[in-house]
Write a protein that holds these residues in place. Structure first.
Motif, PDB file in Angstrom:
ATOM      1  N   ASP A   1      -4.235   5.592  -6.042  1.00  0.00           N
ATOM      2  CA  ASP A   1      -3.811   4.938  -4.802  1.00  0.00           C
ATOM      3  C   ASP A   1      -5.001   4.252  -4.126  1.00  0.00           C
ATOM      4  O   ASP A   1      -4.902   3.117  -3.656  1.00  0.00           O
ATOM      5  CB  ASP A   1      -3.210   5.958  -3.836  1.00  0.00           C
TER       6      ASP A   1
ATOM      7  N   SER B   1       0.842  -1.198   0.000  1.00  0.00           N
ATOM      8  CA  SER B   1       0.000   0.000   0.000  1.00  0.00           C
ATOM      9  C   SER B   1       0.875   1.245   0.000  1.00  0.00           C
ATOM     10  O   SER B   1       1.865   1.328   0.724  1.00  0.00           O
ATOM     11  CB  SER B   1      -0.937   0.007   1.221  1.00  0.00           C
ATOM     12  N   GLN B   2       0.507   2.215  -0.808  1.00  0.00           N
ATOM     13  CA  GLN B   2       1.351   3.366  -1.108  1.00  0.00           C
ATOM     14  C   GLN B   2       1.696   4.196   0.130  1.00  0.00           C
ATOM     15  O   GLN B   2       2.811   4.643   0.303  1.00  0.00           O
ATOM     16  CB  GLN B   2       0.639   4.248  -2.139  1.00  0.00           C
ATOM     17  N   HIS B   3       0.713   4.409   0.998  1.00  0.00           N
ATOM     18  CA  HIS B   3       0.914   5.293   2.147  1.00  0.00           C
ATOM     19  C   HIS B   3       0.706   4.553   3.468  1.00  0.00           C
ATOM     20  O   HIS B   3       0.298   5.157   4.465  1.00  0.00           O
ATOM     21  CB  HIS B   3      -0.046   6.480   2.072  1.00  0.00           C
TER      22      HIS B   3
ATOM     23  N   THR C   1       1.296  16.439  -5.374  1.00  0.00           N
ATOM     24  CA  THR C   1       0.456  15.287  -5.685  1.00  0.00           C
ATOM     25  C   THR C   1      -0.893  15.771  -6.217  1.00  0.00           C
ATOM     26  O   THR C   1      -1.410  16.784  -5.787  1.00  0.00           O
ATOM     27  CB  THR C   1       0.230  14.425  -4.423  1.00  0.00           C
TER      28      THR C   1
ATOM     29  N   ILE D   1      -7.454   7.289   2.425  1.00  0.00           N
ATOM     30  CA  ILE D   1      -7.611   7.795   1.064  1.00  0.00           C
ATOM     31  C   ILE D   1      -8.710   7.003   0.351  1.00  0.00           C
ATOM     32  O   ILE D   1      -9.564   7.558  -0.333  1.00  0.00           O
ATOM     33  CB  ILE D   1      -6.274   7.702   0.293  1.00  0.00           C
ATOM     34  N   LYS D   2      -8.688   5.692   0.557  1.00  0.00           N
ATOM     35  CA  LYS D   2      -9.746   4.849  -0.007  1.00  0.00           C
ATOM     36  C   LYS D   2     -11.122   5.291   0.513  1.00  0.00           C
ATOM     37  O   LYS D   2     -12.088   5.398  -0.251  1.00  0.00           O
ATOM     38  CB  LYS D   2      -9.492   3.384   0.368  1.00  0.00           C
TER      39      LYS D   2
ATOM     40  N   GLU E   1      -6.010   1.159  -6.099  1.00  0.00           N
ATOM     41  CA  GLU E   1      -5.048   0.070  -5.918  1.00  0.00           C
ATOM     42  C   GLU E   1      -5.196  -0.559  -4.537  1.00  0.00           C
ATOM     43  O   GLU E   1      -5.126  -1.780  -4.387  1.00  0.00           O
ATOM     44  CB  GLU E   1      -3.626   0.591  -6.118  1.00  0.00           C
ATOM     45  N   PHE E   2      -5.405   0.276  -3.534  1.00  0.00           N
ATOM     46  CA  PHE E   2      -5.563  -0.258  -2.190  1.00  0.00           C
ATOM     47  C   PHE E   2      -6.861  -1.053  -2.071  1.00  0.00           C
ATOM     48  O   PHE E   2      -6.905  -2.108  -1.426  1.00  0.00           O
ATOM     49  CB  PHE E   2      -5.555   0.859  -1.141  1.00  0.00           C
TER      50      PHE E   2
ATOM     51  N   THR F   1      -3.362   4.793   3.604  1.00  0.00           N
ATOM     52  CA  THR F   1      -3.986   4.522   2.306  1.00  0.00           C
ATOM     53  C   THR F   1      -5.453   4.180   2.476  1.00  0.00           C
ATOM     54  O   THR F   1      -6.279   4.477   1.612  1.00  0.00           O
ATOM     55  CB  THR F   1      -3.253   3.381   1.578  1.00  0.00           C
TER      56      THR F   1
ATOM     57  N   VAL G   1      -3.818  11.085  -8.710  1.00  0.00           N
ATOM     58  CA  VAL G   1      -2.888  10.102  -8.127  1.00  0.00           C
ATOM     59  C   VAL G   1      -3.502   9.470  -6.888  1.00  0.00           C
ATOM     60  O   VAL G   1      -3.417   8.259  -6.678  1.00  0.00           O
ATOM     61  CB  VAL G   1      -1.536  10.762  -7.800  1.00  0.00           C
ATOM     62  N   TRP G   2      -4.144  10.302  -6.057  1.00  0.00           N
ATOM     63  CA  TRP G   2      -4.770   9.740  -4.855  1.00  0.00           C
ATOM     64  C   TRP G   2      -5.866   8.739  -5.234  1.00  0.00           C
ATOM     65  O   TRP G   2      -6.044   7.718  -4.581  1.00  0.00           O
ATOM     66  CB  TRP G   2      -5.393  10.851  -4.014  1.00  0.00           C
TER      67      TRP G   2
END
Length: 507
Positions: A472, A101-103, A464, A110-111, A475-476, A107, A468-469
């Motif tokens: 992310d 996971s990116q962050h 950013t 963000i999700k 992806e998460f 993350t 991009v978020w």
């Protein structure tokens, strides 16, 4: 040099203390004196994973005590209605799975921003043991399949009274405990502390395990008590035992905590019954009305109820002269987060480290106090956060909770080394993340208290873009959904939880 140690008081605290001393100091004389007429509190039936460290130190295996204490396994704590009525979330044991996971843990937030998922989704995404909990499955053989360490990240529900008796009969007495049943009628003192009990029992060190009474440290030595009344809202409880109506449905792998009108209700599934209790504040409801509320919640009056008056706080010093306190006689927070037995084995770890030095100085005694109180106040403020983060306002109890000032240092800007309320605010305000160990990140997710959010991302990540978020988050979501599906596919072939317990321990 301390050669002769006398523990006053039995129960879980007394016999856990005796077991620890017998294990690590086989050449010392260990005596335990308890009255035959004093009942223990006996409701501390839920533990945390750290008890496994204590059991490992003493060489005690699961199979040694589970059947004799009606024990079951615990993988999580579930909180219902704490944030808002109708909302629930889990605080599972173990570390979250955030690989790729990116962050990190952030993350998920963000999700949440892009997918508006429920707060309960946090634990679902990050903890593989939720698949065990939801499917009521369990197996020892998870090491190479499910990323969950069974031996490290499980705790127990057990009958605390029976656990104390098991320690006494199967561990302490076989290892040479000098066990005495007697009433303490007189306590003689001199300049060194307690000289004798009943003019005949003498020791180099007396350990107070007399519960809330605190016979030695509180009543005799008269060590001042630091109350937590202003931090924690509850001071009373009613406890009872429930028979199973549908064991398959009710025997869960977690302790359930349900916020109620004037406090909260615990539900602890043992093998043979359910332990339950209503923790409340008598500042907002009388004992009689609290009992009526509890009976209404349970839907029955045909039970025996035990009233418990809780003293929240801790003594200023925990080792004074030749008196040391462990358990309720030292201090108590409240039952939320299963901290009662936790403080016993954690205080004992500190005690034996100081005793191993041989001759005891005042520095060693103060060191015991310092370390125990550091653990105690950290935990107390963690418990307080469960109330501080709530948004309930449906009763006077919850309205007072919503409008309460929780920490003077938040507005006075005074530094505080306690890793509690102030530190949580500092991490959220300046670091925008919570550590992946401990329970703060789970509790904050369940209570919708974001360590990071879209506003802080916009402010501190000017390089950013929103796109991009969103990538992310996507992806998460895919990563966590894949994890959940994978974990579910693994546990479907595990034994049913009840069958696992029955075949392993209870057949």
């Amino acid at each position: 040099m301390i050669k002769n140690i006398t523990i006053v008081g039995g129960g879980t605290a007394g016999f856990m203390t005796a077991s620890t001393l017998l294990k690590f100091f086989p050449n010392k004389k260990i005596t335990l004196i308890e009255s035959s007429n004093i009942s223990t509190v006996g409701v501390g039936e839920s533990t945390l994973v750290q008890i496994r460290e204590w059991l490992h130190q003493l060489g005690i295996k699961d199979k040694d005590f589970i059947k004799e204490t009606n024990a079951t396994y615990k993988l999580s704590i579930k909180f219902e209605n704490f944030y808002k009525k109708g909302k629930s979330f889990h605080y599972p044991f173990g570390l979250p799975i955030v690989n790729g996971s990116q962050h990190g843990l952030n993350t998920w937030w963000i999700k949440k921003h892009f997918y508006e998922c429920d707060n309960s989704d946090y634990a679902d995404c990050l903890f593989p043991n939720l698949s065990l909990i939801k499917n009521k499955k369990l197996s020892f053989n998870t090491k190479n399949q499910l990323p969950f360490n069974f031996k490290k990240n499980t705790a127990f529900h057990f009958d605390a009274t029976k656990f104390g008796l098991w320690l006494k009969d199967k561990y302490c007495i076989p290892k040479g405990l000098n066990y005495i049943q007697d009433e303490i009628k007189t306590i003689e003192q001199d300049e060194n502390g307690i000289k004798s009990l009943n003019n005949k029992y003498k020791a180099d060190l007396f350990i107070d395990c007399t519960g809330f009474k605190s016979l030695l440290l509180g009543e005799t030595i008269k060590e001042p008590f630091e109350s937590l009344e202003n931090l924690l809202p509850n001071n009373s409880a009613f406890a009872t035992k429930l028979p199973y109506k549908n064991k398959q449905e009710e025997l869960n792998l977690y302790t359930n905590c349900t916020a109620y009108n004037n406090g909260w209700i615990w539900n602890i599934p043992l093998w043979n019954r359910v332990g339950t209790g209503y923790v409340y504040s008598n500042k907002f409801i009388s004992d009689d009305d609290a009992l009526k509320e509890f009976k209404k919640y349970l839907g029955t009056e045909e039970l025996e109820f035990k009233k418990i008056n809780m003293r929240t706080g801790i003594h200023k010093r925990l080792w004074v002269k030749n008196v040391c306190a462990v358990g309720l006689s030292a201090g108590f927070i409240e039952p939320l987060e299963s901290n009662g037995l936790f403080s016993i084995h954690e205080f004992l770890n500190i005690l034996i480290r100081n005793l191993h030095r041989g001759k005891i100085s005042q520095f060693d005694k103060d060191n015991y106090t310092y370390n125990c109180k550091q653990i105690f106040y950290n935990f107390a403020e963690f418990v307080a956060l469960h109330y501080a983060l709530s948004h309930r306002d449906d009763t006077e109890y919850w309205k007072a909770n919503l409008n309460k000032q929780w920490s003077d240092t938040l507005i006075n800007h005074q530094p505080n080394i306690v890793d509690g309320i102030d530190n949580a605010v500092r991490q959220r305000s300046f670091e925008y993340t919570f550590p992946d160990y401990g329970g703060l990140h789970c509790i904050s997710a369940g209570m919708n208290w974001q360590p990071t959010d879209i506003y802080s991302l916009l402010k501190y990540n000017t390089h950013t873009t929103d796109g991009v978020w969103k990538i992310d988050a996507k992806e998460f979501k895919e990563f966590s959904d894949d994890n959940k599906n994978y974990w579910e596919s693994i546990v479907k072939d595990f034994p049913d939880y009840i069958n696992f317990l029955e075949n392993t321990y209870y057949k």
